[in-house]
Write a protein that holds these residues in place. Sequence first.
Motif, PDB file in Angstrom:
ATOM      1  N   HIS A   6      15.801  -6.390  -4.853  1.00 19.61           N
ATOM      2  CA  HIS A   6      16.002  -8.094  -4.823  1.00 19.61           C
ATOM      3  C   HIS A   6      16.523  -8.204  -6.311  1.00 19.61           C
TER       4      HIS A   6
ATOM      5  N   TYR B 161      19.683  -4.719  -7.627  1.00 19.96           N
ATOM      6  CA  TYR B 161      19.476  -4.749  -6.168  1.00 19.96           C
ATOM      7  C   TYR B 161      19.128  -3.513  -5.371  1.00 19.96           C
TER       8      TYR B 161
ATOM      9  N   ASN C  61      16.768 -11.978  -0.276  1.00 18.96           N
ATOM     10  CA  ASN C  61      16.324 -10.986  -1.667  1.00 18.96           C
ATOM     11  C   ASN C  61      17.269 -11.284  -2.763  1.00 18.96           C
TER      12      ASN C  61
END
Length: 99
Positions: A40, A35, A67
């Motif tokens: 994401h 992330y 996300n």
Amino acid sequence: TSRLAQMVSEQCKDDPNHEVFVDRDGTIFRYVLTYMRDGHVTLPQTETKETLMRELQFYGVEVNEENIAERSRATTHPCSCKGPCNFDCECRRFRRTCH
């Protein structure tokens, strides 16, 4: 700057050759890094969005829930193996995704 970056920076100042030890769940940490790197992540069925969000918040990372995707958790297994996929599973042999 995230808490993780601060932790690493502080330890590197003291000893640049010292390993950084983070006493957190190592399994979810890979998704924290994904992330942070990509902005994401898609989680496997074994991890939840809530768990990842708690970890991201712990590390002081700004979170955009949109996300973070979870793979759907099927209530029934779609192939004849009837269980979690393993290497002998029909889904694996035919390279299908069963969940």
